[in-house]
Design a protein around this motif. Structure first.
Motif, PDB file in Angstrom:
ATOM      1  N   ALA A  43      -7.071  17.736 -61.693  1.00 34.60           N
ATOM      2  CA  ALA A  43      -6.239  18.889 -60.917  1.00 34.60           C
ATOM      3  C   ALA A  43      -5.931  20.059 -61.652  1.00 34.60           C
ATOM      4  CB  ALA A  43      -4.871  18.148 -60.389  1.00 34.60           C
ATOM      5  N   THR A  44      -5.637  20.132 -62.863  1.00 34.45           N
ATOM      6  CA  THR A  44      -5.462  21.125 -63.803  1.00 34.45           C
ATOM      7  C   THR A  44      -6.572  21.936 -63.889  1.00 34.45           C
ATOM      8  OG1 THR A  44      -3.320  20.027 -64.925  1.00 34.45           O
ATOM      9  CG2 THR A  44      -4.693  21.825 -65.981  1.00 34.45           C
ATOM     10  N   ALA A  45      -7.941  21.388 -64.324  1.00 34.30           N
ATOM     11  CA  ALA A  45      -9.056  21.891 -64.491  1.00 34.30           C
ATOM     12  C   ALA A  45      -9.504  22.919 -63.176  1.00 34.30           C
ATOM     13  CB  ALA A  45     -10.145  20.928 -64.836  1.00 34.30           C
ATOM     14  N   GLN A  46      -9.389  22.249 -62.034  1.00 36.88           N
ATOM     15  CA  GLN A  46      -9.450  23.100 -60.756  1.00 36.88           C
ATOM     16  C   GLN A  46      -8.645  24.028 -60.269  1.00 36.88           C
ATOM     17  OE1 GLN A  46     -12.797  22.180 -60.131  1.00 36.88           O
ATOM     18  NE2 GLN A  46     -12.440  21.331 -58.007  1.00 36.88           N
ATOM     19  N   ALA A  47      -7.219  23.821 -60.838  1.00 36.12           N
ATOM     20  CA  ALA A  47      -6.325  24.920 -60.586  1.00 36.12           C
ATOM     21  C   ALA A  47      -6.697  26.046 -61.473  1.00 36.12           C
ATOM     22  CB  ALA A  47      -5.063  24.422 -60.677  1.00 36.12           C
ATOM     23  N   GLU A  48      -6.926  25.758 -62.735  1.00 31.39           N
ATOM     24  CA  GLU A  48      -7.188  26.963 -63.614  1.00 31.39           C
ATOM     25  C   GLU A  48      -8.566  27.451 -62.967  1.00 31.39           C
ATOM     26  OE1 GLU A  48      -7.270  25.140 -67.473  1.00 31.39           O
ATOM     27  OE2 GLU A  48      -4.919  25.104 -67.596  1.00 31.39           O
ATOM     28  N   ARG A  49      -9.584  26.838 -62.826  1.00 30.06           N
ATOM     29  CA  ARG A  49     -10.814  27.525 -62.323  1.00 30.06           C
ATOM     30  C   ARG A  49     -10.692  28.293 -61.258  1.00 30.06           C
ATOM     31  NH1 ARG A  49     -14.954  26.403 -58.945  1.00 30.06           N
ATOM     32  NH2 ARG A  49     -13.870  24.499 -58.025  1.00 30.06           N
ATOM     33  N   LEU A  50      -9.754  28.122 -60.080  1.00 29.53           N
ATOM     34  CA  LEU A  50      -9.951  28.695 -58.887  1.00 29.53           C
ATOM     35  C   LEU A  50      -8.688  29.723 -58.766  1.00 29.53           C
ATOM     36  CD1 LEU A  50     -10.221  25.670 -56.678  1.00 29.53           C
ATOM     37  CD2 LEU A  50     -11.753  27.504 -56.925  1.00 29.53           C
ATOM     38  N   ALA A  51      -7.715  29.893 -59.924  1.00 29.28           N
ATOM     39  CA  ALA A  51      -6.664  30.565 -60.090  1.00 29.28           C
ATOM     40  C   ALA A  51      -6.989  32.344 -59.799  1.00 29.28           C
ATOM     41  CB  ALA A  51      -5.779  30.522 -61.099  1.00 29.28           C
ATOM     42  N   SER A  52      -8.172  32.684 -60.395  1.00 25.16           N
ATOM     43  CA  SER A  52      -8.392  33.986 -60.307  1.00 25.16           C
ATOM     44  C   SER A  52      -9.290  34.434 -59.094  1.00 25.16           C
ATOM     45  CB  SER A  52      -9.024  34.476 -61.761  1.00 25.16           C
ATOM     46  OG  SER A  52     -10.121  33.647 -61.874  1.00 25.16           O
ATOM     47  N   GLY A  53      -9.506  33.598 -58.103  1.00 28.48           N
ATOM     48  CA  GLY A  53     -10.470  33.750 -57.069  1.00 28.48           C
ATOM     49  C   GLY A  53      -9.841  34.600 -55.857  1.00 28.48           C
ATOM     50  N   ASN A  54     -10.262  34.477 -54.874  1.00 25.70           N
ATOM     51  CA  ASN A  54     -10.009  35.080 -53.627  1.00 25.70           C
ATOM     52  C   ASN A  54      -8.777  34.055 -52.975  1.00 25.70           C
ATOM     53  OD1 ASN A  54     -10.921  32.941 -52.259  1.00 25.70           O
ATOM     54  ND2 ASN A  54     -12.993  33.917 -51.731  1.00 25.70           N
ATOM     55  N   GLN A  55      -8.163  34.618 -51.759  1.00 27.11           N
ATOM     56  CA  GLN A  55      -6.916  33.875 -51.277  1.00 27.11           C
ATOM     57  C   GLN A  55      -7.400  32.449 -50.848  1.00 27.11           C
ATOM     58  OE1 GLN A  55      -5.429  35.690 -47.767  1.00 27.11           O
ATOM     59  NE2 GLN A  55      -3.973  37.071 -48.816  1.00 27.11           N
ATOM     60  N   SER A  56      -8.351  32.037 -50.513  1.00 25.66           N
ATOM     61  CA  SER A  56      -8.647  30.833 -50.317  1.00 25.66           C
ATOM     62  C   SER A  56      -8.685  29.902 -51.568  1.00 25.66           C
ATOM     63  CB  SER A  56     -10.095  30.592 -49.848  1.00 25.66           C
ATOM     64  OG  SER A  56     -10.511  29.310 -49.356  1.00 25.66           O
ATOM     65  N   ASP A  57      -9.431  30.611 -52.697  1.00 29.01           N
ATOM     66  CA  ASP A  57      -9.438  29.812 -53.841  1.00 29.01           C
ATOM     67  C   ASP A  57      -7.830  29.593 -54.535  1.00 29.01           C
ATOM     68  OD1 ASP A  57     -12.369  29.901 -53.879  1.00 29.01           O
ATOM     69  OD2 ASP A  57     -12.325  31.708 -55.308  1.00 29.01           O
TER      70      ASP A  57
END
Length: 353
Positions: free
Chosen positions: A49-63
């Motif tokens: 969950a941490t890896a995915q959260a960090e990966r998606l944190a700087s994306g668009n609203q959906s990310d």
């Protein structure tokens, strides 16, 4: 902690419809992690969950919405590992991400507050509850905030919130009453505490309520009110112990009603409730003197002098009689004091020649 974990597990699926749409692979991954969490694979959930959260944190609203949900799952796993502070940190990150609607952010704020309370992070809890109450009318949370502020000895702010809570709470339970009084006292608002407490006093109130009200009146410098409260409670039979009687006497003497103190003393002496000794007779004599009841004061002082047979008491009796224009009594008292060797009394006797 178990109840909080259930909340952390369930929120994302219920709120997903009101938030940005998620790709199918993200939904599948979230569901898989939720299943692992329910099965107790806690470390794996935190890591993934941490890896995915960090990966998606700087994306668009959906990310970012997906990132927030991953942080929520990590929070659930950390809470289950008895790491409430770390779990709270994850929810703080989650609710600050773009794509999280206000309702969901508010729910996570409350859950974060619960986690920080479990972690004994009281200052952070206070900040979170303040934030919650800026947007919500929630009387239960207001009382929680007051209690926390009191625990941290932020008395003035606690008193401010208390005013709001009292307006919104029709009837206080015992714990709320105790908290309210503590806040008012420690905030230096004894008058408000007393007024609030007096409004709730009645013949049905127990002795503790009457004692508390009288104590507050004393603290507020209202000795007369304290005496009146104690007198009422005494008459109602709420206060029956000997120490209650003596405090009644002291309160009347201090509160400007010495005649009532004298009446209680006289009744107790006549009925044999207290011993007719020097101490009690002297207290009675001084009470009548303070009340400026000439006849009763002089009678009491004469009785005291007859009991002690000391020159000082005969002289004091004579001086009081002289001050009130009772010359014959004064002359007799000074003569008795002089016969006991009192030189000062002899000088007083000269004024009658």
């Amino acid at each position: 902690m178990k109840r909080l974990l259930i909340l952390l597990l369930s929120v994302w699926s219920f709120s997903a419809q009101a938030s940005p749409a998620l790709p199918g692979d993200i939904i599948a991954d979230l569901n898989a992690l939720q299943s692992q969490l329910q099965e107790g694979e806690l470390s794996s959930v935190v890591e993934r969950a941490t890896a995915q959260a960090e990966r998606l944190a700087s994306g668009n609203q959906s990310d970012q919405w997906a990132s927030a949900l991953y942080q929520q799952l990590a929070a659930g796993a950390l809470a289950r590992q008895d790491q409430p502070a770390a779990a709270a940190d994850r929810l703080a990150i989650a609710r600050g991400l773009d794509g999280v609607d206000s309702a969901q952010a508010a729910r996570w704020l409350r859950e974060e507050a619960s986690l920080r309370r479990a972690a004994d992070q009281h200052d952070q809890v206070i900040e979170l509850l303040r934030e919650w109450l800026t947007n919500q009318q929630d009387i239960d949370t207001t009382w929680q905030l007051i209690r926390l502020l009191a625990q941290q000895e932020h008395w003035e702010e606690a008193a401010d919130w208390l005013e709001q809570a009292l307006d919104e709470t029709p009837e206080l339970n015992e714990a709320q009453q105790t908290l309210a009084l503590a806040v008012y006292r420690n905030a230096g608002q004894g008058d408000q505490a007393l007024g609030w407490l007096l409004d709730g006093l009645s013949a049905q109130s127990d002795a503790a309520d009457w004692r508390q009200a009288a104590g507050l009146a004393q603290q507020a410098g209202q000795a007369g009110v304290a005496a009146g409260l104690w007198e009422t409670a005494w008459q109602l039979g709420k206060l029956t112990e000997q120490e209650d009687f003596w405090l009644l006497i002291q309160l009347h003497l201090a509160g400007g009603t010495p005649a009532r103190a004298a009446e209680h003393l006289e009744r107790a002496l006549n009925e044999g409730d207290i011993v007719r000794d020097e101490t009690h007779q002297r207290l009675l004599a001084n009470a009548w003197r303070q009340a400026k009841d000439v006849e009763k004061a002089l009678n009491a002082w004469k009785a005291l002098a007859l009991h002690t047979q000391t020159a000082a008491d005969w002289r004091a009796y004579g001086q009081l009689a002289y001050a009130w224009g009772e010359d014959e009594q004064a002359k007799q008292a000074f003569a008795r004091a002089s016969s006991l060797g009192d030189k000062e009394a002899e000088q007083w006797l000269v004024s009658f020649n």
